[in-house]
Scaffold this active site. Sequence first.
Site, short mmCIF file in Angstrom:
data_model
loop_
_atom_site.label_atom_id
_atom_site.label_comp_id
_atom_site.label_asym_id
_atom_site.label_seq_id
_atom_site.Cartn_x
_atom_site.Cartn_y
_atom_site.Cartn_z
N GLU A 111 15.92 -30.86 14.53
CA GLU A 111 14.50 -31.20 14.36
C GLU A 111 13.67 -29.94 14.31
OE1 GLU A 111 13.42 -33.48 17.79
OE2 GLU A 111 15.11 -34.85 17.52
N LYS A 113 10.74 -27.56 15.66
CA LYS A 113 10.11 -27.32 16.97
C LYS A 113 8.62 -27.06 16.74
CE LYS A 113 10.86 -24.83 21.28
NZ LYS A 113 9.48 -24.58 21.59
N ASP A 115 4.78 -26.33 17.24
CA ASP A 115 4.14 -25.38 18.13
C ASP A 115 2.79 -25.96 18.57
OD1 ASP A 115 3.77 -23.15 19.57
OD2 ASP A 115 3.32 -21.83 17.89
N TYR A 223 9.01 -37.02 19.41
CA TYR A 223 10.38 -36.55 19.22
C TYR A 223 11.37 -37.01 20.28
CZ TYR A 223 8.42 -32.89 22.22
OH TYR A 223 7.78 -32.21 23.21
N LYS A 310 14.59 -20.22 18.24
CA LYS A 310 13.22 -19.78 17.96
C LYS A 310 13.22 -18.79 16.80
CE LYS A 310 10.37 -19.51 21.44
NZ LYS A 310 9.07 -20.02 21.87
N CYS A 404 -23.29 0.48 14.09
CA CYS A 404 -22.95 -0.59 13.13
C CYS A 404 -22.79 0.00 11.72
CB CYS A 404 -24.06 -1.64 13.13
SG CYS A 404 -23.82 -2.91 11.87
N CYS A 407 -25.81 -1.49 9.45
CA CYS A 407 -27.24 -1.23 9.64
C CYS A 407 -27.52 0.00 10.51
CB CYS A 407 -27.93 -2.45 10.22
SG CYS A 407 -27.56 -2.69 11.96
N CYS A 422 -23.12 -5.72 17.24
CA CYS A 422 -24.31 -5.09 16.70
C CYS A 422 -25.49 -5.93 17.19
CB CYS A 422 -24.28 -5.07 15.18
SG CYS A 422 -25.90 -4.64 14.50
N CYS A 428 -29.73 -6.78 10.51
CA CYS A 428 -28.41 -6.35 10.02
C CYS A 428 -27.95 -7.30 8.90
CB CYS A 428 -27.46 -6.35 11.21
SG CYS A 428 -25.81 -5.84 10.79
S1 IVH Z 1 12.71 -32.00 23.08
C1 IVH Z 1 14.43 -32.08 27.29
N1 IVH Z 1 11.97 -31.71 20.56
O1 IVH Z 1 9.31 -27.44 23.01
C2 IVH Z 1 13.97 -31.89 25.91
N2 IVH Z 1 10.80 -30.46 22.22
O2 IVH Z 1 10.84 -25.95 25.56
C3 IVH Z 1 12.53 -31.92 25.78
N3 IVH Z 1 8.96 -29.09 21.35
O3 IVH Z 1 8.13 -28.68 26.03
C4 IVH Z 1 11.96 -31.42 24.54
N4 IVH Z 1 9.20 -29.66 19.25
O4 IVH Z 1 6.76 -29.18 23.98
C5 IVH Z 1 11.76 -31.33 21.84
N5 IVH Z 1 11.42 -31.58 18.32
C6 IVH Z 1 11.19 -31.21 19.59
C7 IVH Z 1 10.17 -30.30 19.95
C8 IVH Z 1 10.01 -29.95 21.29
C9 IVH Z 1 8.49 -28.94 20.12
C10 IVH Z 1 8.42 -28.40 22.55
C11 IVH Z 1 8.13 -29.30 23.71
C12 IVH Z 1 8.90 -28.76 24.87
C13 IVH Z 1 9.30 -27.40 24.41
C14 IVH Z 1 10.72 -27.13 24.90
#
Ligand code: IVH
Length: 667
Positions: A111, A113, A115, A223, A310, A404, A407, A422, A428
């Site tokens: 999946e 991740k 942010d 998720y 990551k 500045c 100006c 400024c 300005c």
């Molecule tokens: S699963 C025990 N799936 O990443 C598993 N987490 O360090 C729980 N996050 O706190 C998380 N996308 O905020 C999972 N597809 C995804 C995710 C995801 C982002 C974040 C989540 C979690 C942190 C994990």
Amino acid sequence: MTDAKHIQHLRKVLNEHNYRYYVLSQPTISDFEYDRLLEELIELEKKHPELQDPDSPSQRIGSDIDNAFEQVPHAYPMLSLSNTYTCEEIKDFADRLEKLLPGHAIEYVCELKYDGVSISLTYSKGRLERAVTRGDGEKGDDVTANIKTIRSIPLLINGNDYPEHFIIRGEVFLPHAGFGRMNRERMETGEPPFANPRNAAAGTLKLQNSSQVAKRPLDCYLYSILGDNLPYGTHFDNLMKAKEWGFKIAPHLRKCFKLQEIFDYIDFWNSEREHLPFDIDGIVVKVNSYQQQRLAGYTAKSPRWAIAFKYKAEQALSRLLSIDYQVGRTGAITPVANLQPVILAGTTVKRASLHNADQIELLDIRINDMVYIEKGGEIIPKVIGVDKKNRAPDSIPIRYITHCPECGSELVRRESEAKHFCPNDTGCPPQLKGKLEHFVSRKAMDIGLAEATIEQLYNHGLVKDSADFYSLTKEQLINLERFAEKSAENLINSIEASKQVPYERVLYALGIRYVGETVAKKIVKSLPSIDALASSSMDELTSIEEIGDKIAESIQQYISNERNQKLIERLRSAGIKLQSDAPSRRMISNALSGKNLVISGTFRNHSRDEIKNLIEIHGGKNLSTVTSNTHYIVAGDGMGPGKREKADKLGIPVITEEDFLKMIGEQ
Ligand code: IVH
């Protein structure tokens, strides 16, 4: 159709359109039609308070009830994932699992991740009961009112094959487009922009006022799902089922058996992520079978059956040629590096942010240095370090500008602010042009004018401040490039029409620092003209709801400036509305003079707004949170237990609606 039936019908229709728009991205009606239906529902619900329903789509516009967030324990702890950065570490993860699960064929789900900020949603009997942030993993903040404003999160579930109780978790985030829009609006009102979408999402979820949250375009992908009676024994199948129930599940999930498939997924999204409309910071690999998850178990902090890969923020190395100092609309100075062009995350980068003077000093950046630039969550790349080994021996540290560049005014650095400013906000050029852009913008005077046209009018000396718009003539405009008879006439007409703009928008248009749309409205309610504002004291200003010392000082500073006073007089002569058309509010008594009140819950005989109004016309002040400065809490039905606890702790009297009415002599 009876009103009750009609309300039911509207709720159903609006829920369906919500789902089509926010989850499926396949709307079938226009925004306008949607808004009309919503307004109709709100009207009907107002007429029938007995039919109020916390799950109604009307609840998504938020409310001005303050959410002193209550802490709630998580039924299942919210764990984090261990992070990896290399494919070898992913292989180690898979090897460990094979040892833990001998003889099992292990299927993985990959999946994205996201942010953002994680959230845990509890559904009970098909309705959203509670939304809690991660907090410390054991307990988090109850942010239900804020979460309800996110249109892609269902308040009610589709179908009838869902467990009675379950928890679904996901990530709340701000898509890039919404983030950009929000930051533009913040800059317009002189508020500092958020550094990246994640910070902005986190800041938004913590807002006390859910109607403010509703204005920010948050979204959420779910998720993981937890509960005792889930329909399937695998993560993937349950997520697909949740999709049928109306949840927004990412379309980017992949089931895989082989390590190579996981590596391909990692590679694919590493290059493709720049095309996603939101930020991801990696991918997540999870074991699909719940039985296998149970067998693999957990370490103290994270599951053994899942891992995050990551992505490193993409970096490049390039030569620093020179530094420009940009002056923003608020006068804030941003140093910007001019670089030898270099490719970073698929685009050529020539400029990168250097943040502020401290950052330059901290990194000891010098002209001609080779510098590392990075494109992280931020939209604009930034300089994050220097390759000092290859530095020319005769290089000299950078001396930050003291004046500045636009100006020539001497820069100031206010306490607790990282940037230089400024101070010449009345002379300005970029600040003046910024003010003009703000003045004509849609939510202010709504004089449709492009940035380039403002630049043109300014450069020709025709418009230097907002009052100058009102002495422009058609003849002056026709002489300018890109103007013809018709376009000149249109502009003059729209300037003329702006004289009808109500005072609250004029006040916002003046561009007083920290006076955004909402603050302007609140001020006008209490001080209905610019003259009343000009003669108001600090105490009067700070007794207005939501106005603290910072805003009040900024207003007084603006008003006491002679140039601003002259500008206001010229706007007045031009026929701009400097007082509210609404009948001004009379003070009825001083019964609550000097008293701070907090209201909580809903009331039997009055709406919350009516109670707030009564407090004000009897000389009291509405506060949004319970603090030691609170004199009374007026409690209706459904007062939050958090507030009650705080009141008990601080020994603040909690009074009923009847007590309150007696106090002001209305009963
Ligand atoms: S699963 C025990 N799936 O990443 C598993 N987490 O360090 C729980 N996050 O706190 C998380 N996308 O905020 C999972 N597809 C995804 C995710 C995801 C982002 C974040 C989540 C979690 C942190 C994990």
